[in-house]
Scaffold this motif. Structure first.
Motif, PDB file in Angstrom:
ATOM      1  N   GLY A 181       0.860  -1.367  -0.009  1.00  0.00           N
ATOM      2  CA  GLY A 181       0.099   0.190  -0.002  1.00  0.00           C
ATOM      3  C   GLY A 181       0.956   1.113  -0.124  1.00  0.00           C
ATOM      4  N   LEU A 182       1.751   1.091   1.055  1.00  0.00           N
ATOM      5  CA  LEU A 182       2.714   2.359   0.967  1.00  0.00           C
ATOM      6  C   LEU A 182       3.602   2.636  -0.438  1.00  0.00           C
ATOM      7  N   PHE A 183       4.064   1.542  -0.828  1.00  0.00           N
ATOM      8  CA  PHE A 183       4.811   1.563  -1.844  1.00  0.00           C
ATOM      9  C   PHE A 183       4.104   1.924  -3.277  1.00  0.00           C
ATOM     10  N   GLU A 184       2.833   1.511  -3.375  1.00  0.00           N
ATOM     11  CA  GLU A 184       2.042   2.056  -4.398  1.00  0.00           C
ATOM     12  C   GLU A 184       1.691   3.444  -4.364  1.00  0.00           C
ATOM     13  N   GLN A 185       1.294   3.927  -3.140  1.00  0.00           N
ATOM     14  CA  GLN A 185       1.141   5.432  -3.077  1.00  0.00           C
ATOM     15  C   GLN A 185       2.358   6.244  -3.592  1.00  0.00           C
ATOM     16  N   VAL A 186       3.567   5.761  -3.023  1.00  0.00           N
ATOM     17  CA  VAL A 186       4.690   6.649  -3.692  1.00  0.00           C
ATOM     18  C   VAL A 186       4.947   6.553  -5.044  1.00  0.00           C
ATOM     19  N   GLN A 187       4.643   5.380  -5.672  1.00  0.00           N
ATOM     20  CA  GLN A 187       4.757   5.341  -7.177  1.00  0.00           C
ATOM     21  C   GLN A 187       3.713   6.203  -7.911  1.00  0.00           C
ATOM     22  N   LYS A 188       2.581   6.272  -7.160  1.00  0.00           N
ATOM     23  CA  LYS A 188       1.445   7.082  -7.847  1.00  0.00           C
ATOM     24  C   LYS A 188       2.075   8.483  -7.862  1.00  0.00           C
ATOM     25  N   ARG A 189       2.401   8.948  -6.646  1.00  0.00           N
ATOM     26  CA  ARG A 189       3.038  10.252  -6.559  1.00  0.00           C
ATOM     27  C   ARG A 189       4.195  10.662  -7.491  1.00  0.00           C
ATOM     28  N   LEU A 190       4.797   9.529  -7.644  1.00  0.00           N
ATOM     29  CA  LEU A 190       6.184   9.638  -8.589  1.00  0.00           C
ATOM     30  C   LEU A 190       5.530   9.970  -9.827  1.00  0.00           C
ATOM     31  N   ALA A 191       4.675   9.089 -10.413  1.00  0.00           N
ATOM     32  CA  ALA A 191       4.171   9.194 -11.749  1.00  0.00           C
ATOM     33  C   ALA A 191       3.436  10.303 -11.970  1.00  0.00           C
TER      34      ALA A 191
END
Length: 553
Positions: free
Chosen positions: A268-278
């Motif tokens: 969950g935390l990792f996907e939030q970070v990837q979404k923000r990076l994208a």
């Protein structure tokens, strides 16, 4: 081989592809050198003598010429200090046909011969060159096959989730060639990712991590030196934030496989970070911000009926919005440009004032009876209150419902709205669209970008608080406090650029008190911006001089 008893100076070149075994007392390089030296000794009757210098490349690939000893050898050959180059095998010199051609050209230019101890060649003959090229073709083929075999092995191992070496990421250590979690570092990784979700992006997070003392992983190299333990840079931090190894995965050519190591962060935390990076990479957050803030888009035109479109410029990480008209092809009319915040605030303020002014509003609704006029005044006042308190999105919706039109002239801004939203159904159905007009005065000015009008706020009017100015003042007082708390050695220890930036910022804390109060209350002149304050060449200590510099346009 020697002519007229001439002595031939022989240089021995040795190479080994890997560093494995080089620490031994007698290694592969020594074996090659001993064989070449024995061969030179056997040719002593031909006048061969061995040079004392050794040309050894340990841990260097034969697929390129980026080898220290080879470069030194070629330089000595070109300088005429070597007559014969002796190697154990041809592939010790190179495994590339293209590189071999360059080396032979260097040898020929210096009249230098080339000898392989285990293969008999004479590079001065065409047959010798042909034989060498054939052998080199096989050497190059062998190298490429070996590289393919290694790549296939790495791919197969990664598909099984095996870690195949490289820099050990923060949060892990290597035990028996496997990654093991270091809990203290793992918590640092999780903390970095949580901080990123609250930050404005990677650049601001870099500054934040340096401020709190979070640094990169310390690694001990083979030679005993220590690398790492330094503040994160943007590239390294972006790699950490997107590294799927922290999910317990191994990646290879765009594919992720379950790894043998344990995960550090949850999905969950990792996907939030990837979404923000994208979002930051694609600029979606900026597009959304632009669409939300540009409340006058499609509703503001210049005197030549050209639409003034939202645009922006960036400087030192700051983003500045404008509304600007684009000259038509072949047109001689100059472009018109406004700072977005200034024109939006001016239009909204004037519209709020207009809706609260019954005399101006009723001039377009003379056909209504007294009861209907009273209802219009009440509805307009409600609209005004909502417009004044609403956020940017709500203001844009209300402006759209009023069908606001703004026309920027050479000396003023004319605006009009549709009055039907203030009428009841009966009045609206039997009336044509009636528009109510109001005006905002401006001052003309020019710059290199074309005509750029400045707003001329009425005397005593209040300017909206400027967040950039307020932030600049806060940073100025913070910089002064930090410098005051340091001793002379601490100040000198700061990086030069950082120290100069802090000093330039701190001097802004010595503004005249009335200027500071005006900025805090939002009553500063419209032309006083954060950029103008920062770019003040030298801020005088005299408060009267400061007022002349900053308050007078």
């Amino acid at each position: 081989m020697a002519e007229n008893g001439k002595q031939l100076r022989c240089a021995i070149y040795t190479r080994k592809s890997t560093e494995e075994g080089l620490e031994k007392e007698f290694n592969s390089l020594d074996a090659q050198h001993e064989a070449c030296a024995a061969y030179i000794l056997s040719q002593a009757h031909e006048g061969w003598t061995r040079l004392a210098d050794r040309y050894d490349d340990g841990g260097c690939s034969g697929g390129n010429m980026e080898r220290p000893a080879l470069k030194r050898l070629l330089a000595d050959v070109a300088a005429g200090q070597v007559d014969v180059v002796v190697v154990y095998k041809i592939d010790r010199l190179t495994r590339s046909l293209a590189d071999f051609a360059k080396i032979v050209d260097t040898f020929d230019a210096a009249d230098c011969s080339f000898v392989s101890v285990t293969q008999s060649f004479n590079t001065t003959s065409s047959m010798g060159r042909l034989t060498l090229n054939v052998l080199l073709s096989f050497a190059q083929f062998e190298r490429e096959v070996a590289a393919e075999r290694i790549r296939d092995k790495i791919a197969a191992s990664k598909k099984r989730g095996m870690w195949m070496g490289g820099p050990v990421p923060l949060g892990y250590e290597v035990q028996n060639r496997k990654l093991r979690v270091v809990e203290k570092e793992a918590e640092t990784v999780r903390d970095i990712m949580r901080r990123y979700l609250k930050s404005d992006g990677v650049p601001s997070l870099v500054d934040e991590l340096e401020r709190v003392g979070i640094v990169s992983k310390r690694r001990k190299m083979r030679d005993g030196s220590i690398k790492g333990g330094t503040p994160f840079r943007r590239g390294a931090l972006a790699h950490l934030l997107s590294n799927r190894i922290y999910l317990g995965q191994i990646t290879h050519k765009g594919h992720a496989y379950d790894g043998e190591h344990a995960a550090i962060v949850n999905e969950g935390l990792f996907e939030q970070v990837q979404k923000r990076l994208a979002e930051h990479r694609s600029g979606q957050h900026r597009k959304a911000q632009k669409a939300e803030l540009s409340i006058l888009v499609g509703r503001i035109f210049d005197e030549h009926c050209r639409p003034m479109s939202p645009c922006h410029t960036s400087n030192h990480g700051k983003r500045y919005r404008y509304y600007a008209s684009v000259p038509r092809d072949g047109s001689s009319e100059k472009a018109i440009r406004f700072r977005a915040g200034d024109i939006e605030n001016a239009v909204v303020s004037a519209l709020v004032h207009h809706l609260n002014n019954p005399t101006e509003l009723m001039s377009a609704l003379t056909h209504l009876d007294d009861k209907s006029k009273q209802d219009v005044i009440i509805r307009a006042s409600t609209y005004s209150d909502r417009l004044r308190k609403g956020d940017a999105r709500q203001k844009r919706e209300m402006i759209s419902s009023l069908d606001l039109r703004v026309l920027v002239g050479p000396q003023n801004i004319q605006a009009s709205i549709d009055t039907n939203p203030f009428l009841d159904v009966a009045d609206a159905s039997r009336s044509e669209i009636q528009r109510s007009h109001f005006e905002i005065a401006t001052l003309p000015a020019t710059n290199t970008h074309g005509s750029c009008l400045k707003l001329d706020p009425p005397s005593g009017s209040r300017t909206t608080k400027n967040d950039a100015l307020l932030d600049l003042l806060a940073r100025a007082f913070d910089a002064r406090d930090r410098l005051a708390s340091m001793n002379e050695e601490d100040v000198k220890a700061l990086p030069i650029r950082k120290r100069r930036h802090m000093e330039r910022t701190a001097r802004l804390s010595y503004l005249a008190p009335d200027i500071v109060v005006a900025i805090m209350d939002g009553e500063q002149p419209a032309h006083l911006s954060a950029r103008k304050l920062v770019r003040a060449a030298s801020l005088p200590l005299d408060w009267a001089a400061q007022r002349r510099m900053l308050l007078q346009d």
